[in-house]
Enzyme design. Sequence first.
Site, PDB file in Angstrom:
ATOM      1  N   HIS A   1     -27.336  13.401 -24.600  1.00  0.00           N
ATOM      2  CA  HIS A   1     -27.497  14.799 -24.208  1.00  0.00           C
ATOM      3  C   HIS A   1     -27.001  15.742 -25.301  1.00  0.00           C
ATOM      4  O   HIS A   1     -26.338  15.329 -26.255  1.00  0.00           O
ATOM      5  CB  HIS A   1     -26.754  15.072 -22.896  1.00  0.00           C
ATOM      6  CG  HIS A   1     -25.271  14.885 -22.973  1.00  0.00           C
ATOM      7  ND1 HIS A   1     -24.422  15.884 -23.407  1.00  0.00           N
ATOM      8  CD2 HIS A   1     -24.474  13.828 -22.670  1.00  0.00           C
ATOM      9  CE1 HIS A   1     -23.169  15.445 -23.366  1.00  0.00           C
ATOM     10  NE2 HIS A   1     -23.171  14.200 -22.924  1.00  0.00           N
TER      11      HIS A   1
ATOM     12  N   CYS B   1     -20.980  10.958 -22.269  1.00  0.00           N
ATOM     13  CA  CYS B   1     -21.592   9.747 -22.799  1.00  0.00           C
ATOM     14  C   CYS B   1     -21.829   9.907 -24.291  1.00  0.00           C
ATOM     15  O   CYS B   1     -20.890   9.919 -25.062  1.00  0.00           O
ATOM     16  CB  CYS B   1     -22.880   9.463 -22.050  1.00  0.00           C
ATOM     17  SG  CYS B   1     -22.634   9.017 -20.312  1.00  0.00           S
TER      18      CYS B   1
END
Length: 222
Positions: A182, A198
Amino acid sequence: MNQMMPSRRGFIKGSALMSFGLLAACSTRTKPTLPDPGLSSPFEVMYGPMPEEQFPLPAIDLSKINKKFLRQEVAYATNEKVGTLVVDTQNFFLYLVGENGRAIRYGVGLGRAGFEWSGRAVVARKAVWPTWTPPEEMIARQPELEKWSWQNGGMPPGLNNPLGARALYIYQNGKDTLYRLHGTAEVWSIGRAVSSGCVRMLNQDIIDLHRRVPPQTPIVVI
């Protein structure tokens, strides 16, 4: 590993950076940003402002990041097939494997979740300016995030959303791994291990990657 400055021609003559024959499956309505002739570096063009976005993105201050973590074409020896994503968690790089021993390399930042999962999976879905829903474990640590739980619809997209401008959702054997690639506006976090999340990329980079990879793109996390 020998590096090259980013080329606007790409791996195939007349293409932008690289074309793997995959882009037909991954169209975009976003208009390309025209280079500013006053900019002195290809990186300044690559990481310039993106006013055409739903939430206009400012230019990235390149003085806040090690240049090795900027998007560039590099030599990359691998047995992975063309079009595969490889996340190197030890060196904070993500590679998009190309032809003839080349790849596009992006710098990434990693949170706890970024180190917790490894293996082979696929990009099951992609999102433009995604909604963010904190996991239950995070809400337990930070009760103030309860207002963004899935029951409450999550946090709306925007410049302050932790998932940034784009997100790629990683599934293994049909199940969500909760592993995400992301965007982020926190330039300082690229090349570092941060407290949560993440695999984070500069917003301009995740937009570029989102354009290049179709659903079911294989990903290897090492």
